[in-house]
Design a protein around this motif. Structure first.
Motif, mmCIF file in Angstrom:
data_model
loop_
_atom_site.group_PDB
_atom_site.id
_atom_site.type_symbol
_atom_site.label_atom_id
_atom_site.label_comp_id
_atom_site.label_asym_id
_atom_site.label_seq_id
_atom_site.Cartn_x
_atom_site.Cartn_y
_atom_site.Cartn_z
ATOM 1 N N ILE A 1 45.769 49.180 33.574
ATOM 2 C CA ILE A 1 47.197 49.225 33.886
ATOM 3 C C ILE A 1 47.437 50.353 34.879
ATOM 4 C CG2 ILE A 1 49.515 49.648 32.974
ATOM 5 C CD1 ILE A 1 48.546 48.591 30.270
ATOM 6 N N LEU A 2 48.158 50.063 35.953
ATOM 7 C CA LEU A 2 48.599 51.101 36.884
ATOM 8 C C LEU A 2 50.010 51.507 36.482
ATOM 9 C CD1 LEU A 2 48.474 52.861 39.412
ATOM 10 C CD2 LEU A 2 49.118 50.852 40.759
ATOM 11 N N LEU A 3 50.182 52.761 36.075
ATOM 12 C CA LEU A 3 51.476 53.283 35.625
ATOM 13 C C LEU A 3 51.995 54.266 36.668
ATOM 14 C CD1 LEU A 3 53.671 53.763 33.425
ATOM 15 C CD2 LEU A 3 52.144 55.499 32.450
ATOM 16 N N VAL A 4 53.194 53.998 37.207
ATOM 17 C CA VAL A 4 53.769 54.853 38.248
ATOM 18 C C VAL A 4 55.034 55.512 37.706
ATOM 19 C CG1 VAL A 4 54.452 55.013 40.663
ATOM 20 C CG2 VAL A 4 52.930 53.165 39.933
ATOM 21 N N ASP A 5 54.985 56.838 37.572
ATOM 22 C CA ASP A 5 56.107 57.592 37.006
ATOM 23 C C ASP A 5 55.927 59.053 37.405
ATOM 24 O OD1 ASP A 5 58.186 58.632 35.542
ATOM 25 O OD2 ASP A 5 57.362 58.140 33.574
ATOM 26 N N ASP A 6 56.986 59.712 37.872
ATOM 27 C CA ASP A 6 56.864 61.103 38.297
ATOM 28 C C ASP A 6 57.265 62.096 37.205
ATOM 29 O OD1 ASP A 6 59.534 60.513 38.335
ATOM 30 O OD2 ASP A 6 59.949 61.415 40.296
ATOM 31 N N ILE B 1 43.137 45.644 38.808
ATOM 32 C CA ILE B 1 44.329 46.055 38.073
ATOM 33 C C ILE B 1 44.947 44.814 37.431
ATOM 34 C CG2 ILE B 1 46.629 47.075 38.248
ATOM 35 C CD1 ILE B 1 44.415 49.082 38.695
ATOM 36 N N ALA B 2 45.159 44.867 36.113
ATOM 37 C CA ALA B 2 45.690 43.703 35.395
ATOM 38 C C ALA B 2 47.209 43.726 35.286
ATOM 39 C CB ALA B 2 45.079 43.632 33.995
ATOM 40 N N LEU B 3 47.820 44.910 35.422
ATOM 41 C CA LEU B 3 49.271 45.038 35.236
ATOM 42 C C LEU B 3 49.750 46.317 35.916
ATOM 43 C CD1 LEU B 3 52.000 44.304 33.814
ATOM 44 C CD2 LEU B 3 51.164 45.588 31.828
ATOM 45 N N ILE B 4 50.918 46.235 36.558
ATOM 46 C CA ILE B 4 51.570 47.413 37.132
ATOM 47 C C ILE B 4 52.855 47.674 36.353
ATOM 48 C CG2 ILE B 4 52.679 48.409 39.175
ATOM 49 C CD1 ILE B 4 50.898 46.555 40.876
ATOM 50 N N ILE B 5 53.024 48.896 35.863
ATOM 51 C CA ILE B 5 54.272 49.314 35.226
ATOM 52 C C ILE B 5 54.853 50.439 36.070
ATOM 53 C CG2 ILE B 5 55.356 50.267 33.157
ATOM 54 C CD1 ILE B 5 53.071 49.134 31.508
ATOM 55 N N THR B 6 56.060 50.259 36.552
ATOM 56 C CA THR B 6 56.664 51.265 37.418
ATOM 57 C C THR B 6 58.171 51.296 37.236
ATOM 58 O OG1 THR B 6 56.926 52.010 39.714
ATOM 59 C CG2 THR B 6 56.862 49.632 39.348
ATOM 60 N N MET C 1 53.921 42.553 37.062
ATOM 61 C CA MET C 1 54.597 43.847 37.118
ATOM 62 C C MET C 1 55.660 43.930 36.029
ATOM 63 S SD MET C 1 55.182 44.382 41.254
ATOM 64 C CE MET C 1 55.926 46.016 41.013
ATOM 65 N N ILE C 2 55.837 45.114 35.490
ATOM 66 C CA ILE C 2 56.975 45.427 34.633
ATOM 67 C C ILE C 2 57.748 46.530 35.341
ATOM 68 C CG2 ILE C 2 57.742 46.354 32.419
ATOM 69 C CD1 ILE C 2 55.235 45.178 31.155
ATOM 70 N N VAL C 3 59.005 46.253 35.671
ATOM 71 C CA VAL C 3 59.829 47.202 36.420
ATOM 72 C C VAL C 3 60.917 47.749 35.504
ATOM 73 C CG1 VAL C 3 61.360 47.526 38.392
ATOM 74 C CG2 VAL C 3 59.371 46.006 38.593
ATOM 75 N N VAL D 1 57.157 39.078 37.689
ATOM 76 C CA VAL D 1 57.758 40.409 37.559
ATOM 77 C C VAL D 1 58.802 40.380 36.450
ATOM 78 C CG1 VAL D 1 58.998 42.266 38.719
ATOM 79 C CG2 VAL D 1 57.393 40.844 40.017
ATOM 80 N N ASP D 2 58.628 41.242 35.458
ATOM 81 C CA ASP D 2 59.581 41.367 34.358
ATOM 82 C C ASP D 2 60.357 42.671 34.499
ATOM 83 O OD1 ASP D 2 57.028 40.016 32.309
ATOM 84 O OD2 ASP D 2 58.880 38.986 32.898
ATOM 85 N N PHE D 3 61.623 42.645 34.084
ATOM 86 C CA PHE D 3 62.476 43.825 34.189
ATOM 87 C C PHE D 3 62.913 44.299 32.807
ATOM 88 C CE2 PHE D 3 62.850 41.867 38.331
ATOM 89 C CZ PHE D 3 62.875 42.953 39.199
ATOM 90 N N LEU D 4 62.963 45.606 32.649
ATOM 91 C CA LEU D 4 63.534 46.238 31.464
ATOM 92 C C LEU D 4 64.534 47.290 31.933
ATOM 93 C CD1 LEU D 4 60.324 46.788 29.272
ATOM 94 C CD2 LEU D 4 62.145 45.130 28.841
ATOM 95 N N GLU D 5 65.400 47.715 31.026
ATOM 96 C CA GLU D 5 66.341 48.779 31.373
ATOM 97 C C GLU D 5 65.575 50.050 31.732
ATOM 98 O OE1 GLU D 5 69.629 46.473 31.117
ATOM 99 O OE2 GLU D 5 69.594 48.606 31.687
ATOM 100 N N GLU D 6 66.159 50.856 32.600
ATOM 101 C CA GLU D 6 65.490 52.079 33.030
ATOM 102 C C GLU D 6 65.180 53.002 31.850
ATOM 103 O OE1 GLU D 6 67.522 54.141 36.094
ATOM 104 O OE2 GLU D 6 66.026 55.726 36.279
ATOM 105 N N ASN D 7 66.056 52.994 30.846
ATOM 106 C CA ASN D 7 65.852 53.846 29.671
ATOM 107 C C ASN D 7 65.328 53.045 28.479
ATOM 108 O OD1 ASN D 7 68.140 52.373 29.224
ATOM 109 N ND2 ASN D 7 69.394 54.086 28.473
ATOM 110 N N ALA D 8 64.538 52.010 28.760
ATOM 111 C CA ALA D 8 64.002 51.142 27.703
ATOM 112 C C ALA D 8 63.186 51.946 26.700
ATOM 113 C CB ALA D 8 63.134 50.046 28.318
#
Length: 445
Positions: free
Chosen positions: A4-9, A48-53, A79-81, A93-100
């Motif tokens: 999983i590629l996880l992108v978060d600062d 890469i099997a999944l990107i979460i960003t 992707m999970i955005v 591409v699946d979406f969740l709330e920013e504060n999920a």
């Protein structure tokens, strides 16, 4: 293992996501904190099997840009955005709330990777196990039923049978799947050992074929090395694995002989879109082979040791992200998990212990592997070069650093002069300086 590629600062949040994703999905997590770093990962790691960003990271539209990059390269990675991105409307591409909630992200990731609730509870292998499509280029009869995966809805997949057990097929069929973007087939988890056995047998036959096309040999040799690493790390040194390693090492020598110049070898590796690990080992073998011919003590026996060393030195590292780490500073600053840091830090020791049990290994090669990062005990990366390192280790260390500089440079922008300045500032002892003078005579395209 899925990646999983996880992108978060947000470092703390990133660590919490990573811990839970690894724990409950059984996947490895590559953590990056910017668009540029995420793009670099996608350039060098093709599994890469999944990107979460998050939709935005450090004010940049990371989700949209990564999605655009994937579309432009004809790659399909789910992707999970987290957050809103109106520019993306795609079934993958699946979406969740920013504060999920953490739980919601982990559950959706697990579903996307095909991990069931029971799997999450027991960390079992998912019912369908992914196998690289390229493996099937080495067999002509399906050893079991083979499937491809389609996304039906968020976190739900349909598996369609494309090869029936016992079906005979041509390599062109597999090439068609790859050209259409199918990089993985899926098999029932109970059949995965049956598939690896069939692929191993097919590879052995293919790699010993003296009339094999040069590009086909390069592809088959890469699969041989990848499969050998997988089987060693899962099954240990069985007779089957030893035979596969032996023919793959010999095939690497053939690949080098088929490419009389570094320019030609690099061009062929780029054409085949080879993994970093394979390019790394093949180029080290090529460079050390040239240096071995220049030193007065060089011989075919030393060439055999160097080829064996190049093949096995990173054999316990199971993905490119780990192989790319080449110094203690890079290891300390990396965002890989603590377990992976431990694995990288002791990989020279672990590989040496493995090779010490290898039947008919070149004499003393286990010690060369143990010392290949300059530490006599095989733990970590040296910051102080030992005076009693073997000349073969000195040759290998210089070749490995040189190859890392080539592979890490943007295409067409390798700076030979700056690389030699960098290497000379690192390797100041006389035995290394002599090797560097020889390396300067290696023509670089």
């Amino acid at each position: 293992m899925n990646l999983i590629l996880l992108v978060d600062d947000n470092a703390k949040r990133q660590d919490m996501f990573s811990l839970n994703l690894e724990m409950y999905s059984g996947a490895g997590v590559i953590k990056k904190n910017s668009l540029d770093k995420a793009q670099e990962v996608l350039k060098v790691i093709d599994k890469i099997a999944l990107i979460i960003t998050y939709a935005k990271v450090a004010t940049k539209d990371v989700a949209f840009q990564l999605y655009t990059d994937l579309k432009g390269s004809s790659r399909t990675i789910p992707m999970i955005v987290l957050g809103k991105e109106e520019g993306i409307n795609d079934l993958h591409v699946d979406f969740l709330e920013e504060n999920a909630e953490m739980r919601d992200v982990v559950q959706l990731a697990a579903k996307t990777l095909g991990v069931t609730a029971l799997d999450m509870a027991t960390q079992m292998v998912p019912h369908y196990f992914p196998m690289p499509t390229s493996y099937f280029k080495n067999i002509h009869t399906a050893p079991c039923d083979v499937y491809i995966r389609h996304k039906e809805s968020a976190g739900n997949f349909i598996y369609t049978k494309v090869l029936f057990a016992g079906l005979e097929f041509e390599e062109t069929l597999i090439n068609d799947f790859i050209e259409k973007g199918t990089m993985d087939f899926y098999v029932d988890k109970a059949d995965r050992l049956k598939v690896t056995a069939a692929v191993t047998s097919g590879l052995f036959e293919r790699l010993t074929d003296k009339n094999l096309d040069k590009d086909d040999r390069l592809s088959a040799t890469e699969v041989g090395m990848e499969l050998a690493s997988f089987k060693i790390n899962n099954d240990g040194l069985t007779l089957e694995v030893v035979q596969l390693c032996d023919v793959t090492i010999q095939s690497i020598v053939t690949c080098i002989n088929d490419s009389p110049t570094l320019k030609l070898l690099l061009a062929r590796l780029l054409k085949n879109q080879s993994s970093f690990a394979f390019k790394h080992s093949l180029l080290i073998t090529y460079i050390t082979n040239l240096l071995n011919k220049q030193v007065e003590w060089g011989s075919s026996e030393q060439a055999d040791k160097l080829g064996f060393l190049a093949f096995f030195h990173d054999i316990t590292l199971d993905r490119d992200e780990l192989v790319c780490i080449n110094s203690q500073a890079e290891l300390d600053s990396s965002t890989i998990s603590d377990n992976d840091k431990l694995k990288v830090g002791r990989h020279a020791f672990d590989a040496a212990e493995l090779v010490a049990k290898y039947p008919r290994a070149p004499l003393g090669v286990d010690q060369l592997i143990r010392q290949h990062h300059g530490e006599l005990n095989g733990i970590g990366f040296t910051s102080n070069l030992q005076a009693n390192l073997s000349p073969l280790v000195a040759m290998f260390m210089i070749a490995e650093d040189y190859v890392h500089e080539i592979l890490n440079a943007p295409e067409g922008k390798f700076d030979l002069l700056q690389t030699m300045i960098k290497l000379r500032s690192k390797y100041t002892k006389e035995k290394f300086r002599k090797m560097l003078s020889m390396l300067e005579r290696v023509p670089y395209p």
